[in-house]
Design a protein around this motif. Structure first.
Motif, PDB file in Angstrom:
ATOM      1  N   GLY A   1       0.881  -1.088  -0.025  1.00 56.90           N
ATOM      2  CA  GLY A   1      -0.024  -0.020   0.130  1.00 56.90           C
ATOM      3  C   GLY A   1       0.856   1.306  -0.066  1.00 56.90           C
ATOM      4  N   GLU A   2       0.433   2.361  -0.423  1.00 56.22           N
ATOM      5  CA  GLU A   2       1.021   3.749  -0.438  1.00 56.22           C
ATOM      6  C   GLU A   2       0.734   4.385   0.851  1.00 56.22           C
ATOM      7  OE1 GLU A   2       0.463   5.725  -4.244  1.00 56.22           O
ATOM      8  OE2 GLU A   2       2.386   6.740  -3.939  1.00 56.22           O
ATOM      9  N   PHE A   3       1.401   5.099   1.185  1.00 56.40           N
ATOM     10  CA  PHE A   3       1.180   6.024   2.312  1.00 56.40           C
ATOM     11  C   PHE A   3       1.638   7.619   2.196  1.00 56.40           C
ATOM     12  CE2 PHE A   3       4.528   6.740   5.139  1.00 56.40           C
ATOM     13  CZ  PHE A   3       5.258   5.646   4.760  1.00 56.40           C
ATOM     14  N   ARG A   4       0.711   8.416   2.518  1.00 59.54           N
ATOM     15  CA  ARG A   4       1.464   9.714   2.542  1.00 59.54           C
ATOM     16  C   ARG A   4       0.801  10.531   3.958  1.00 59.54           C
ATOM     17  NH1 ARG A   4       2.721  11.837  -2.671  1.00 59.54           N
ATOM     18  NH2 ARG A   4       2.253  10.198  -4.132  1.00 59.54           N
ATOM     19  N   SER A   5       1.854  10.955   4.435  1.00 64.02           N
ATOM     20  CA  SER A   5       1.601  11.559   5.999  1.00 64.02           C
ATOM     21  C   SER A   5       2.427  12.822   5.941  1.00 64.02           C
ATOM     22  CB  SER A   5       1.713  10.503   7.115  1.00 64.02           C
ATOM     23  OG  SER A   5       1.802  11.382   8.315  1.00 64.02           O
ATOM     24  N   GLY A   6       1.622  13.644   5.495  1.00 66.52           N
ATOM     25  CA  GLY A   6       2.464  15.033   5.439  1.00 66.52           C
ATOM     26  C   GLY A   6       3.507  14.989   4.416  1.00 66.52           C
ATOM     27  N   ALA A   7       4.884  15.224   4.600  1.00 66.20           N
ATOM     28  CA  ALA A   7       5.887  15.314   3.799  1.00 66.20           C
ATOM     29  C   ALA A   7       6.227  13.855   3.620  1.00 66.20           C
ATOM     30  CB  ALA A   7       6.835  16.123   4.366  1.00 66.20           C
ATOM     31  N   GLU A   8       5.862  12.961   4.732  1.00 63.61           N
ATOM     32  CA  GLU A   8       6.134  11.393   4.651  1.00 63.61           C
ATOM     33  C   GLU A   8       5.291  10.889   3.631  1.00 63.61           C
ATOM     34  OE1 GLU A   8       8.234   9.676   6.482  1.00 63.61           O
ATOM     35  OE2 GLU A   8       9.082  11.160   7.868  1.00 63.61           O
ATOM     36  N   GLN A   9       6.315  10.209   2.937  1.00 61.13           N
ATOM     37  CA  GLN A   9       5.492   9.301   1.849  1.00 61.13           C
ATOM     38  C   GLN A   9       6.310   8.210   1.610  1.00 61.13           C
ATOM     39  OE1 GLN A   9       6.161  10.738  -2.046  1.00 61.13           O
ATOM     40  NE2 GLN A   9       4.769   9.456  -2.880  1.00 61.13           N
ATOM     41  N   GLY A  10       5.812   7.001   1.423  1.00 60.92           N
ATOM     42  CA  GLY A  10       6.374   5.675   1.161  1.00 60.92           C
ATOM     43  C   GLY A  10       5.393   4.692   1.063  1.00 60.92           C
ATOM     44  N   PHE A  11       5.695   3.303   1.260  1.00 63.83           N
ATOM     45  CA  PHE A  11       5.036   2.167   0.923  1.00 63.83           C
ATOM     46  C   PHE A  11       5.095   1.386   2.227  1.00 63.83           C
ATOM     47  CE2 PHE A  11       6.801   3.927  -2.941  1.00 63.83           C
ATOM     48  CZ  PHE A  11       5.760   4.145  -3.775  1.00 63.83           C
ATOM     49  N   VAL A  12       3.683   0.517   2.284  1.00 63.08           N
ATOM     50  CA  VAL A  12       3.628  -0.327   3.468  1.00 63.08           C
ATOM     51  C   VAL A  12       3.644  -1.656   2.772  1.00 63.08           C
ATOM     52  CG1 VAL A  12       1.584   0.030   3.870  1.00 63.08           C
ATOM     53  CG2 VAL A  12       2.648  -1.150   5.666  1.00 63.08           C
ATOM     54  N   GLY A  13       4.358  -2.600   3.318  1.00 69.03           N
ATOM     55  CA  GLY A  13       4.275  -3.998   2.649  1.00 69.03           C
ATOM     56  C   GLY A  13       3.851  -5.008   3.630  1.00 69.03           C
ATOM     57  N   ILE A  14       3.077  -5.788   3.356  1.00 66.70           N
ATOM     58  CA  ILE A  14       2.593  -6.529   4.296  1.00 66.70           C
ATOM     59  C   ILE A  14       2.622  -8.131   3.833  1.00 66.70           C
ATOM     60  CG2 ILE A  14       0.593  -7.712   5.711  1.00 66.70           C
ATOM     61  CD1 ILE A  14      -0.673  -4.896   5.404  1.00 66.70           C
ATOM     62  N   LEU A  15       3.572  -8.815   4.470  1.00 71.74           N
ATOM     63  CA  LEU A  15       4.182  -9.987   3.810  1.00 71.74           C
ATOM     64  C   LEU A  15       3.469 -11.170   4.602  1.00 71.74           C
ATOM     65  CD1 LEU A  15       6.317  -7.643   3.711  1.00 71.74           C
ATOM     66  CD2 LEU A  15       7.929  -9.567   3.933  1.00 71.74           C
ATOM     67  N   ARG A  16       3.304 -12.276   3.924  1.00 73.33           N
ATOM     68  CA  ARG A  16       2.688 -13.683   4.268  1.00 73.33           C
ATOM     69  C   ARG A  16       3.717 -14.771   3.853  1.00 73.33           C
ATOM     70  NH1 ARG A  16      -3.124 -13.928   3.791  1.00 73.33           N
ATOM     71  NH2 ARG A  16      -3.085 -12.655   5.521  1.00 73.33           N
ATOM     72  N   ASP A  17       4.273 -15.533   4.633  1.00 73.56           N
ATOM     73  CA  ASP A  17       4.881 -16.607   4.471  1.00 73.56           C
ATOM     74  C   ASP A  17       4.022 -17.742   3.688  1.00 73.56           C
ATOM     75  OD1 ASP A  17       6.802 -18.699   4.118  1.00 73.56           O
ATOM     76  OD2 ASP A  17       7.478 -18.691   5.970  1.00 73.56           O
ATOM     77  N   ILE A  18       4.370 -17.936   2.367  1.00 78.73           N
ATOM     78  CA  ILE A  18       3.373 -18.867   1.855  1.00 78.73           C
ATOM     79  C   ILE A  18       4.034 -20.285   1.597  1.00 78.73           C
ATOM     80  CG2 ILE A  18       1.788 -17.397   0.978  1.00 78.73           C
ATOM     81  CD1 ILE A  18       3.103 -17.531  -1.819  1.00 78.73           C
ATOM     82  N   SER A  19       5.186 -20.733   2.169  1.00 79.55           N
ATOM     83  CA  SER A  19       6.079 -21.771   1.815  1.00 79.55           C
ATOM     84  C   SER A  19       5.294 -22.779   1.938  1.00 79.55           C
ATOM     85  CB  SER A  19       7.126 -21.793   2.958  1.00 79.55           C
ATOM     86  OG  SER A  19       7.987 -20.797   2.937  1.00 79.55           O
ATOM     87  N   GLU A  20       4.430 -23.115   3.008  1.00 78.17           N
ATOM     88  CA  GLU A  20       3.664 -24.197   3.278  1.00 78.17           C
ATOM     89  C   GLU A  20       2.367 -24.454   2.112  1.00 78.17           C
ATOM     90  OE1 GLU A  20       2.083 -27.565   4.977  1.00 78.17           O
ATOM     91  OE2 GLU A  20       4.132 -26.530   5.243  1.00 78.17           O
ATOM     92  N   ARG A  21       1.814 -23.065   2.000  1.00 81.31           N
ATOM     93  CA  ARG A  21       0.753 -23.309   0.625  1.00 81.31           C
ATOM     94  C   ARG A  21       1.517 -23.557  -0.646  1.00 81.31           C
ATOM     95  NH1 ARG A  21      -1.832 -17.624  -0.658  1.00 81.31           N
ATOM     96  NH2 ARG A  21      -0.833 -18.089  -2.819  1.00 81.31           N
ATOM     97  N   LYS A  22       2.671 -23.042  -0.718  1.00 81.41           N
ATOM     98  CA  LYS A  22       3.363 -23.269  -1.831  1.00 81.41           C
ATOM     99  C   LYS A  22       3.664 -24.897  -2.048  1.00 81.41           C
ATOM    100  CE  LYS A  22       4.473 -20.718  -5.031  1.00 81.41           C
ATOM    101  NZ  LYS A  22       3.721 -20.465  -6.118  1.00 81.41           N
ATOM    102  N   ARG A  23       4.041 -25.556  -0.854  1.00 84.74           N
ATOM    103  CA  ARG A  23       4.524 -26.819  -0.728  1.00 84.74           C
ATOM    104  C   ARG A  23       3.175 -27.721  -1.352  1.00 84.74           C
ATOM    105  NH1 ARG A  23       4.308 -30.791   1.760  1.00 84.74           N
ATOM    106  NH2 ARG A  23       3.162 -30.244   3.785  1.00 84.74           N
ATOM    107  N   GLN A  24       1.913 -27.194  -0.735  1.00 82.41           N
ATOM    108  CA  GLN A  24       0.758 -27.962  -0.717  1.00 82.41           C
ATOM    109  C   GLN A  24       0.432 -27.858  -2.301  1.00 82.41           C
ATOM    110  OE1 GLN A  24      -1.881 -26.767   1.919  1.00 82.41           O
ATOM    111  NE2 GLN A  24      -1.268 -27.895   3.692  1.00 82.41           N
TER     112      GLN A  24
END
Lengths: 213, 516
Positions: free
Chosen positions: B125-148
Motif C-alpha cells: 500500500g502507499e501512504f502519505r503523511s504530510g511530507a512523509e511518503q512511502g509504501f507499506v508492505g504486508i508479507l505472508r510466508d506462503i512456503s507451506e501453501r506453496k508446498r501443498q
C-alpha cells in the motif's frame, strides 16, 4: 453226434431276425438230425413256446424289438430253464459276457464254424434232456411221497434220521410190529429197495424243495 | 518476481535517517504497538526504497534485527536476481503512476538473512503523511501453501501420468457421451489421435449395427453410479473393425457440479480370434468326423457282411452234411446252392455299395498342397497320439509341387496310415513315434511316407497286405488298406509297403504332381 431219436421231441428253437441266417442254421441242424423251429423275433417265440417243450434256444443277441438279452431275462423271470446259445455279431463280446453271467449255456461269434454250432446245440439238448429227466424223477418221487399217510411219513422221516424200529415204537407208543408194517408200506409205496435208497430219495426231495424256496 | 516498487515518488526525498523517520510519526508508540502486534510481518519503506519500519514478525521471518535493516534499501530482503530491478520498478511507478502491485498483491520470493529464499504473498500500500511518503508492505510466508500446491500439482501430474500410460483404454466423457479426454491406450485401441477423439461420441464410432443399442445404453445413464457394459464393434480409421467391451459409469466432477462418465474399453479381438479359432476347430472336427466315417463305415458294414457270410457257410456245410448222411436229394441241393448264390450276391452288394461310396467322389479333382493336407490330418491325430504316449513327427519338404486330387480322400488315406501305425504300437517299448514325411521325387511324383517305430509286419501279412478282409486287428475288418489302395490308384498313384530302416512299418504313398 447223437442219432435221431423219434421218441425225442426235443428241438432247437432258432430265433434270428435274419431269415437266411435262421433258415441256414435250421438246415445245418437238420443235416445232423436235429429238428428245429425258426422264429423271426423273440416275441413270436415267447407266444408260441410252452415250458414243457424240450430243446434249446439258439438266439441272436442283437434283434429289433426284443433283444436276445431281454428274452433271456423273460425266461429267467418265468423260471423256464431252456438252455440258451447266444450268437453274437461283430464287437458284441461284452453282451456275450453279460448273457453268460445271466446263465446262458454258451455263445458263438458270427461267423462260426458249423462244427462249433452243432456241438454246442447237441450239448445243450443233452443238458436239457438231463435236466428234464431229473425233474421228471423228482416229480415221480414227490407223487410217491404224497401217497404216504401222515403216520407213514412220520415213520419214514424217523427212519431216515437213523432211529431204530424199537425207538420209533416207544416214541410213538406203538408196537414194534406195527412199525414194521408201516415201514413195509413205506418201502412199497416209495419203490425203495432198501433203507439206503429210501434215505437217498428223501434227501433228494428235501434238496429240491429247498431249491424251490 | 521480485519485491515490487515499494515506494515510487515523483521527487524522492533524500533518505531520512531512520531515527528521524520514526520521530515523524505522531503516534509513534501506537504505531509500534500496532506493527509489532500484527501477525503478518510488515515493512515500511520510503519512496527511495529505504526501510523505515521493520515489525517484530518481520524480524522473526527474515532473521534480521530492526537495527540491522533500518535505513537500508529494501532490496536487502530480495534475492539478487530480483533485487537489481527493484529500483526500476519504483522509478517506473513514479514516472507513470501506473501501479503494478499496489492494491493488487503478488507472490514474490524473499531472502532471509542467512541467504535462504522463500515464497511470500506480498501486498503493498502507499501512504502519505504530510511530507512523509512511502509504501507499506504486508508479507505472508506462503512456503507451506506453496508446498501443498506443489504436492497437488505433482499428484495431479502423477494421476495424469497413470491415466495416460495405463495399459487399459480409458476416457472421460460428458453425460451425453462426448469424449473430453482419452488416454494413450484408448487412442491406440481406437486408432485415432487424441484431438480426433475429443468432442466425438462413442456412438459415432461404432459400426452401424451396434449403434442403436449403445445409444440406448448411454441414454439410460443419468445418476451417479449408474453404469453399463456392452460388447461393441468399432469402426477404426484404417477401415478395420475393433471388437471391444465398453463399460461406462457416471461420476461427479471435482466441483460436484456436473456429471461425467468414465468410459473404459477392453480389447476383445483376442477373444473373438479365439472364438473364431474355436469355430475353425469345430469345422475341423466335422471334417475329422467325415474322415473317421470310413472307419465307422467299415465296422458298420461288418454286421452287414457278417450275416450273408454266416448264412453261406451254414448252407454250404448243411448241404455237404445232408449229402453225406443221405438226407437230401438233388432238388434240395439245388435250392441250397441257389440260396448260397443269393447270399453271396448280397455280400457283394454290400462291398459294391462301399466301393461306390469311394468312387462317387472321383470327379472331384483340385490342386492340392500335400503338406497342408498332412498338417490338417496331423492336427486331428496329434491329441489322440499324444494321449497314447506317441509322438507324431512331421518332416515336410518345403518345395512340394501340388498334386491333383480329392483332398478328403487323400486325407482319409493318410489318416488311415497314421492310425494303423499308432495301433501297431499298442505294446509300447519306450519312445515311440509315427513319422510323416513329404518330398518331391523325380518324374513328377510327390511322395508321402508314413513310418513308425513299431514291430513292422510279418512276411506272411506283408504278402497279402492290400487284400480285402485281411486283418491283424481284433476289431478290424481288413478293409482299410484295400480301400486306401483303391483311392490312391484312382488318383493315378501307388501305395507301397516297405520295411523301415529301423524295422518298423513304412507306407509310401506316391501321387503324380498336377499338370496344368
Amino acid at each position: 453226434m447223437s442219432p435221431p431219436n423219434a421218441l425225442d421231441s426235443a428241438r432247437a428253437f432258432v430265433v434270428d431276425d435274419e431269415e437266411a441266417v435262421r433258415e441256414s442254421i435250421a438246415l445245418l441242424l437238420r443235416s445232423v438230425g436235429i429238428a428245429s423251429r425258426c422264429f423271426a423275433d423273440a416275441r413270436t417265440f415267447m407266444a408260441d413256446y410252452h415250458p414243457d417243450d424240450p430243446g434249446c434256444l439258439v438266439l441272436d443277441v442283437r434283434m429289433p424289438r426284443m433283444s436276445g438279452l431281454e428274452l433271456q431275462d423273460e425266461l429267467n423271470r418265468r423260471g423256464w430253464t431252456l438252455p440258451l446259445i447266444f450268437i453274437t455279431g461283430h464287437g458284441d463280446v461284452s453282451m456275450a459276457v453279460e448273457a453268460m453271467q445271466a446263465g446262458a449255456f454258451d455263445f458263438l461269434q458270427k461267423p462260426f464254424k458249423d462244427d462249433d454250432l452243432i456241438r454246442r446245440v447237441q450239448k445243450a439238448l443233452e443238458h436239457d434232456r438231463a435236466q428234464r429227466q431229473q425233474r421228471r424223477g423228482l416229480t415221480e418221487l414227490q407223487h410217491r411221497y404224497d401217497s404216504l399217510t401222515p403216520r407213514e411219513r412220520e415213520i419214514a422221516e424217523r427212519l431216515v434220521a437213523g432211529e431204530s424200529n424199537k425207538v420209533v415204537a416207544i416214541d410213538l407208543g406203538l408196537s414194534e410190529r406195527t412199525i414194521e408194517l408201516h415201514r413195509a408200506h413205506v418201502m412199497e409205496k416209495m419203490v425203495a429197495r432198501g433203507l439206503a435208497q429210501l434215505v437217498q430219495m428223501i434227501l433228494q426231495l428235501r434238496g429240491s424243495s429247498r431249491g424251490d424256496r | 518476481m521480485s519485491i515490487p516498487p515499494l515506494a515510487p515518488d515523483e521527487n524522492p526525498l533524500p533518505a531520512p535517517p531512520a531515527e528521524s523517520a520514526r520521530t515523524n510519526f505522531a503516534s509513534e508508540d501506537r504505531l509500534s504497538a500496532l506493527l509489532d502486534a500484527a501477525v503478518d510481518p510488515i515493512v515500511l519503506i520510503d519512496s527511495a526504497g529505504r526501510i523505515l519500519r521493520f515489525s517484530r514478525a518481520a524480524e522473526r521471518l527474515f532473521g534480521y534485527g530492526s537495527d540491522e535493516v533500518l535505513g537500508r534499501n529494501v532490496k536487502l530482503l530480495m534475492p539478487q536476481a530480483y533485487a537489481q530491478d527493484h529500483d526500476q520498478y519504483i522509478h517506473r511507478y513514479q514516472q507513470t503512476g501506473t501501479p503494478r502491485i499496489i492494491g493488487i498483491g503478488r507472490e514474490v520470493t524473499a531472502q532471509r538473512k542467512d541467504g535462504s529464499t522463500f515464497p511470500i504473498d506480498l501486498s503493498v500500500g502507499e501512504f502519505r503523511s504530510g511530507a512523509e511518503q512511502g509504501f507499506v508492505g504486508i508479507l505472508r510466508d506462503i512456503s507451506e501453501r506453496k508446498r501443498q500446491e506443489q504436492e497437488l500439482l505433482r499428484s495431479t501430474a502423477e494421476l495424469r501420468l497413470i491415466f495416460d500410460n495405463a495399459p487399459t483404454a480409458m476416457s472421460i466423457t460428458d453425460i451425453r457421451g462426448h469424449i473430453l479426454d482419452a488416454n494413450h491406450a484408448c487412442q491406440v485401441l481406437l486408432g485415432y489421435q487424441r484431438d480426433d477423439l475429443l468432442q466425438r461420441r462413442y456412438t459415432d464410432l461404432t459400426v452401424d449395427e451396434d449403434r442403436a443399442a449403445l445409444v440406448a445404453d448411454f441414454l439410460s445413464l443419468n445418476a451417479v453410479d449408474d453404469s453399463f457394459s456392452r460388447e461393441v464393434r468399432f469402426r477404426t480409421p484404417d477401415g478395420g473393425v475393433l471388437y471391444a467391451l465398453l463399460y461406462a459409469g457416471v461420476v461427479c466432477d471435482i466441483e460436484q457440479r456436473s456429471l461425467l462418465m468414465i468410459v473404459g474399453l477392453i480389447d476383445r479381438s483376442a477373444l473373438f480370434a479365439a472364438t473364431r479359432e474355436a469355430d475353425e476347430l469345430r469345422d475341423r472336427l466335422v471334417h475329422a468326423g467325415r474322415l473317421g466315417m470310413l472307419g465307422e463305415m467299415v465296422s458298420g458294414i461288418a454286421h452287414e457282411v457278417n450275416q450273408p457270410l454266416t448264412a453261406i457257410a451254414n448252407y454250404a456245410n448243411a448241404g455237404r452234411r445232408l449229402l453225406q448222411n443221405g438226407l437230401t436229394d438233388a432238388a434240395e441241393l439245388v435250392s441250397i446252392l441257389d440260396k448260397i448264390g443269393s447270399q453271396a450276391d448280397r455280400a457283394g452288394q454290400v462291398i459294391r455299395s462301399l466301393r461306390s461310396l469311394t468312387r462317387k467322389r472321383e470327379q472331384l479333382r483340385e490342386r492340392l498342397d500335400c503338406n497342408a493336407l498332412i498338417e490338417d490330418v496331423s492336427r486331428l491325430m496329434e491329441l489322440d497320439l499324444r494321449a497314447n504316449g506317441l509322438r507324431l513327427q512331421l518332416k515336410l519338404s518345403p518345395a512340394l509341387p501340388p498334386v491333383h486330387g480329392d483332398a478328403v480322400q487323400i486325407q482319409q488315406v493318410v489318416l488311415n496310415l497314421i492310425r494303423n501305425a499308432a495301433e501297431a504300437m499298442q505294446e509300447r517299448r519306450g519312445d515311440e513315434f509315427v513319422r510323416v514325411t513329404s518330398s518331391a521325387r523325380a518324374r513328377a511324383v510327390v511322395e508321402i511316407c508314413v513310418s513308425d517305430s513299431g514291430p513292422g509286419l510279418s512276411a506272411e501279412v506283408e504278402d497279402r497286405l492290400f487284400e480285402p478282409f485281411l486283418t491283424t486287428k481284433a476289431e478290424g475288418m481288413g478293409l482299410g488298406l484295400s480301400i486306401c489302395k483303391s483311392i490312391v490308384s484312382a488318383h493315378g498313384g501307388e501305395l507301397l509297403y516297405r520295411r523301415g530302416e529301423r524295422g518298423g512299418a513304412e507306407f509310401v504313398l506316391r501321387l503324380p504332381t498336377a499338370t496344368e
